[in-house]
Design a protein around this motif. Structure first.
Motif, PDB file in Angstrom:
ATOM      1  N   GLU A  34       0.817  -1.212   0.000  1.00  0.00           N
ATOM      2  CA  GLU A  34       0.000   0.000   0.000  1.00  0.00           C
ATOM      3  C   GLU A  34       0.854   1.266   0.000  1.00  0.00           C
ATOM      4  OE1 GLU A  34      -2.615  -0.278   3.326  1.00  0.00           O
ATOM      5  OE2 GLU A  34      -3.815  -1.910   2.462  1.00  0.00           O
ATOM      6  N   ASN A  35       2.084   1.164   0.447  1.00  0.00           N
ATOM      7  CA  ASN A  35       2.959   2.342   0.561  1.00  0.00           C
ATOM      8  C   ASN A  35       3.988   2.439  -0.563  1.00  0.00           C
ATOM      9  OD1 ASN A  35       1.721   3.089   3.050  1.00  0.00           O
ATOM     10  ND2 ASN A  35       3.009   1.618   4.135  1.00  0.00           N
ATOM     11  N   LEU A  36       3.855   1.606  -1.577  1.00  0.00           N
ATOM     12  CA  LEU A  36       4.825   1.607  -2.667  1.00  0.00           C
ATOM     13  C   LEU A  36       4.550   2.730  -3.674  1.00  0.00           C
ATOM     14  CD1 LEU A  36       5.010  -2.225  -3.464  1.00  0.00           C
ATOM     15  CD2 LEU A  36       6.661  -0.862  -2.146  1.00  0.00           C
ATOM     16  N   THR A  37       5.625   3.178  -4.340  1.00  0.00           N
ATOM     17  CA  THR A  37       5.463   4.124  -5.436  1.00  0.00           C
ATOM     18  C   THR A  37       4.911   3.359  -6.643  1.00  0.00           C
ATOM     19  OG1 THR A  37       7.685   3.733  -6.322  1.00  0.00           O
ATOM     20  CG2 THR A  37       7.463   5.419  -4.608  1.00  0.00           C
ATOM     21  N   GLU A  38       4.525   4.083  -7.672  1.00  0.00           N
ATOM     22  CA  GLU A  38       3.962   3.451  -8.864  1.00  0.00           C
ATOM     23  C   GLU A  38       4.952   2.480  -9.499  1.00  0.00           C
ATOM     24  OE1 GLU A  38       2.020   4.729 -13.187  1.00  0.00           O
ATOM     25  OE2 GLU A  38       2.254   6.228 -11.609  1.00  0.00           O
ATOM     26  N   THR A  39       6.221   2.902  -9.581  1.00  0.00           N
ATOM     27  CA  THR A  39       7.251   2.041 -10.169  1.00  0.00           C
ATOM     28  C   THR A  39       7.476   0.802  -9.319  1.00  0.00           C
ATOM     29  OG1 THR A  39       8.370   3.959 -11.135  1.00  0.00           O
ATOM     30  CG2 THR A  39       9.648   1.930 -10.941  1.00  0.00           C
ATOM     31  N   GLU A  40       7.541   0.988  -7.988  1.00  0.00           N
ATOM     32  CA  GLU A  40       7.742  -0.134  -7.076  1.00  0.00           C
ATOM     33  C   GLU A  40       6.558  -1.094  -7.127  1.00  0.00           C
ATOM     34  OE1 GLU A  40      10.433   2.136  -3.662  1.00  0.00           O
ATOM     35  OE2 GLU A  40       8.239   2.093  -3.527  1.00  0.00           O
ATOM     36  N   LEU A  41       5.362  -0.533  -7.268  1.00  0.00           N
ATOM     37  CA  LEU A  41       4.159  -1.369  -7.325  1.00  0.00           C
ATOM     38  C   LEU A  41       4.161  -2.246  -8.574  1.00  0.00           C
ATOM     39  CD1 LEU A  41       1.524  -2.066  -5.918  1.00  0.00           C
ATOM     40  CD2 LEU A  41       0.420  -0.210  -7.183  1.00  0.00           C
ATOM     41  N   GLU A  42       4.629  -1.689  -9.685  1.00  0.00           N
ATOM     42  CA  GLU A  42       4.723  -2.472 -10.914  1.00  0.00           C
ATOM     43  C   GLU A  42       5.694  -3.642 -10.735  1.00  0.00           C
ATOM     44  OE1 GLU A  42       5.833   0.175 -14.020  1.00  0.00           O
ATOM     45  OE2 GLU A  42       3.894   1.211 -14.099  1.00  0.00           O
ATOM     46  N   ARG A  43       6.814  -3.368 -10.092  1.00  0.00           N
ATOM     47  CA  ARG A  43       7.797  -4.422  -9.833  1.00  0.00           C
ATOM     48  C   ARG A  43       7.214  -5.481  -8.901  1.00  0.00           C
ATOM     49  NH1 ARG A  43      12.824  -4.040  -5.734  1.00  0.00           N
ATOM     50  NH2 ARG A  43      13.727  -6.097  -6.115  1.00  0.00           N
ATOM     51  N   TYR A  44       6.515  -5.019  -7.869  1.00  0.00           N
ATOM     52  CA  TYR A  44       5.898  -5.940  -6.915  1.00  0.00           C
ATOM     53  C   TYR A  44       4.885  -6.852  -7.601  1.00  0.00           C
ATOM     54  CZ  TYR A  44       2.660  -7.518  -3.300  1.00  0.00           C
ATOM     55  OH  TYR A  44       1.840  -8.283  -2.513  1.00  0.00           O
ATOM     56  N   GLU A  45       4.016  -6.267  -8.416  1.00  0.00           N
ATOM     57  CA  GLU A  45       2.983  -7.047  -9.097  1.00  0.00           C
ATOM     58  C   GLU A  45       3.590  -8.045 -10.073  1.00  0.00           C
ATOM     59  OE1 GLU A  45       0.522  -3.997 -10.746  1.00  0.00           O
ATOM     60  OE2 GLU A  45      -0.652  -3.746  -8.900  1.00  0.00           O
ATOM     61  N   GLU A  46       4.662  -7.619 -10.743  1.00  0.00           N
ATOM     62  CA  GLU A  46       5.325  -8.504 -11.698  1.00  0.00           C
ATOM     63  C   GLU A  46       5.909  -9.729 -11.004  1.00  0.00           C
ATOM     64  OE1 GLU A  46       9.151  -8.460 -14.788  1.00  0.00           O
ATOM     65  OE2 GLU A  46       8.456  -6.595 -13.858  1.00  0.00           O
ATOM     66  N   LEU A  47       6.602  -9.507  -9.887  1.00  0.00           N
ATOM     67  CA  LEU A  47       7.237 -10.616  -9.169  1.00  0.00           C
ATOM     68  C   LEU A  47       6.233 -11.417  -8.345  1.00  0.00           C
ATOM     69  CD1 LEU A  47      10.507  -8.848  -7.976  1.00  0.00           C
ATOM     70  CD2 LEU A  47      10.257 -10.526  -9.810  1.00  0.00           C
ATOM     71  N   SER A  48       5.208 -10.736  -7.852  1.00  0.00           N
ATOM     72  CA  SER A  48       4.201 -11.409  -7.045  1.00  0.00           C
ATOM     73  C   SER A  48       3.331 -12.321  -7.900  1.00  0.00           C
ATOM     74  CB  SER A  48       3.324 -10.379  -6.330  1.00  0.00           C
ATOM     75  OG  SER A  48       2.285 -11.001  -5.617  1.00  0.00           O
ATOM     76  N   GLU A  49       2.849 -11.777  -8.994  1.00  0.00           N
ATOM     77  CA  GLU A  49       1.961 -12.554  -9.866  1.00  0.00           C
ATOM     78  C   GLU A  49       2.738 -13.511 -10.767  1.00  0.00           C
ATOM     79  OE1 GLU A  49      -0.343  -9.682 -11.961  1.00  0.00           O
ATOM     80  OE2 GLU A  49      -1.173  -8.790 -10.132  1.00  0.00           O
ATOM     81  N   GLY A  50       3.909 -13.063 -11.212  1.00  0.00           N
ATOM     82  CA  GLY A  50       4.674 -13.887 -12.148  1.00  0.00           C
ATOM     83  C   GLY A  50       5.473 -14.996 -11.497  1.00  0.00           C
ATOM     84  N   LYS A  51       6.060 -14.708 -10.323  1.00  0.00           N
ATOM     85  CA  LYS A  51       6.928 -15.693  -9.679  1.00  0.00           C
ATOM     86  C   LYS A  51       6.430 -16.124  -8.303  1.00  0.00           C
ATOM     87  CE  LYS A  51      11.082 -14.196 -12.137  1.00  0.00           C
ATOM     88  NZ  LYS A  51      12.512 -13.809 -12.016  1.00  0.00           N
ATOM     89  N   GLY A  52       5.277 -15.585  -7.876  1.00  0.00           N
ATOM     90  CA  GLY A  52       4.690 -15.992  -6.598  1.00  0.00           C
ATOM     91  C   GLY A  52       5.463 -15.526  -5.381  1.00  0.00           C
ATOM     92  N   LYS A  53       6.198 -14.432  -5.519  1.00  0.00           N
ATOM     93  CA  LYS A  53       6.997 -13.929  -4.403  1.00  0.00           C
ATOM     94  C   LYS A  53       6.169 -13.017  -3.501  1.00  0.00           C
ATOM     95  CE  LYS A  53      11.725 -14.241  -6.104  1.00  0.00           C
ATOM     96  NZ  LYS A  53      13.028 -13.541  -6.167  1.00  0.00           N
ATOM     97  N   GLU A  54       6.467 -13.084  -2.203  1.00  0.00           N
ATOM     98  CA  GLU A  54       5.808 -12.229  -1.224  1.00  0.00           C
ATOM     99  C   GLU A  54       6.559 -10.909  -1.111  1.00  0.00           C
ATOM    100  OE1 GLU A  54       3.035 -12.920   0.229  1.00  0.00           O
ATOM    101  OE2 GLU A  54       2.905 -15.015   0.885  1.00  0.00           O
ATOM    102  N   TYR A  55       5.906  -9.925  -0.490  1.00  0.00           N
ATOM    103  CA  TYR A  55       6.497  -8.592  -0.313  1.00  0.00           C
ATOM    104  C   TYR A  55       7.874  -8.672   0.347  1.00  0.00           C
ATOM    105  CZ  TYR A  55       6.811  -3.696   1.233  1.00  0.00           C
ATOM    106  OH  TYR A  55       7.219  -2.402   1.448  1.00  0.00           O
ATOM    107  N   CYS A  56       7.983  -9.457   1.428  1.00  0.00           N
ATOM    108  CA  CYS A  56       9.243  -9.529   2.172  1.00  0.00           C
ATOM    109  C   CYS A  56      10.330 -10.292   1.435  1.00  0.00           C
ATOM    110  CB  CYS A  56       9.009 -10.157   3.544  1.00  0.00           C
ATOM    111  SG  CYS A  56       8.075  -9.101   4.681  1.00  0.00           S
ATOM    112  N   GLU A  57       9.968 -10.971   0.337  1.00  0.00           N
ATOM    113  CA  GLU A  57      10.955 -11.643  -0.498  1.00  0.00           C
ATOM    114  C   GLU A  57      11.445 -10.740  -1.624  1.00  0.00           C
ATOM    115  OE1 GLU A  57       9.984 -16.205  -0.928  1.00  0.00           O
ATOM    116  OE2 GLU A  57       8.120 -15.048  -1.153  1.00  0.00           O
ATOM    117  N   ILE A  58      10.804  -9.580  -1.765  1.00  0.00           N
ATOM    118  CA  ILE A  58      11.137  -8.660  -2.854  1.00  0.00           C
ATOM    119  C   ILE A  58      11.889  -7.434  -2.360  1.00  0.00           C
ATOM    120  CG2 ILE A  58      10.173  -7.196  -4.685  1.00  0.00           C
ATOM    121  CD1 ILE A  58       7.756  -9.118  -4.744  1.00  0.00           C
TER     122      ILE A  58
END
Length: 218
Positions: A49-73
């Motif tokens: 919820e506190n990520l910037t737009e760029t960080e959120l894109e990276r989070y969604e890519e790794l979360s949805e694509g590789k199943g990684k959690e926030y603390c793993e990113i």
């Protein structure tokens, strides 16, 4: 300050717990581990919820694509005052059914974690001073806040039900307190006070100005 680019929050928490395990008794360590597990669960659920737009894109890519959690990113640079306040002041109070004793443990562990992060170079001096002071405040308030939460629920359940001319359900900041009365500022519409909201004198005596409360007022 040490570079933390290569270390994720998950690895940093593991490092913290490994050191704690080497110096604490098994029962004490068990409480520390559970507290960190709750913190990691909070960050994995709400940290984005506190990520910037760029960080959120990276989070969604790794979360949805590789199943990684926030603390793993993300690493310790994404651990600040806002996250600590939300975890102690909201998540542990509203989302977790815990005893006052365990909440006291969580407060102590978070305070110890902040100090450890600074000692290891994961937290800058200025950030540490601000966070250390705030965590001390939250650590003292946490068991009381949870008790107030329960008392408010009981008070609401016992209050007479009826038709109201107006209802307001929101998150509020307590701005003013009198015996049995709370004046509240709606966080969705700052600047306007609502009140007095009637509570028991026991509840009002335990509340503090500046606290955030989630209420449904008739």
């Amino acid at each position: 300050m040490k570079s933390t680019k290569e270390k994720t929050l998950q690895k940093v928490f593991q490092e913290f717990l490994a050191e704690q395990q080497s110096v604490l008794k098994p029962q004490t360590y068990s409480g520390s581990k559970l507290a960190i597990n709750y913190f990691e669960r909070y960050l994995n659920g709400y940290g984005s919820e506190n990520l910037t737009e760029t960080e959120l894109e990276r989070y969604e890519e790794l979360s949805e694509g590789k199943g990684k959690e926030y603390c793993e990113i993300f690493g310790p640079s994404h651990l600040g005052l806002k996250e600590m306040e939300s975890f102690l002041g909201l998540f542990m109070v509203l989302r977790v059914e815990a005893s006052k004793n365990f909440l006291a443990i969580v407060g102590r562990v978070m305070h110890k974690l902040v100090k450890w992060l600074h000692e290891k170079g994961y937290l800058a001096d200025g950030d540490y001073k601000i966070m250390d002071r705030r965590v001390k405040e939250l650590k003292a308030d946490l068991p009381i806040a949870v008790e107030v939460n329960g008392l408010m629920s009981e008070y609401a359940a016992k209050s007479p039900r009826g038709k109201y001319t107006e209802e307001l359900k929101s998150r509020f900041t307590i701005k003013k307190i009198e015996p049995g009365k709370l004046w509240l500022e709606d966080l969705m519409g700052p600047g306007k006070l609502t009140g007095p909201a009637l509570v028991s004198e026991g509840i009002s005596s335990m509340c503090k100005t500046g606290w955030t409360v989630v209420l449904w007022i008739g």
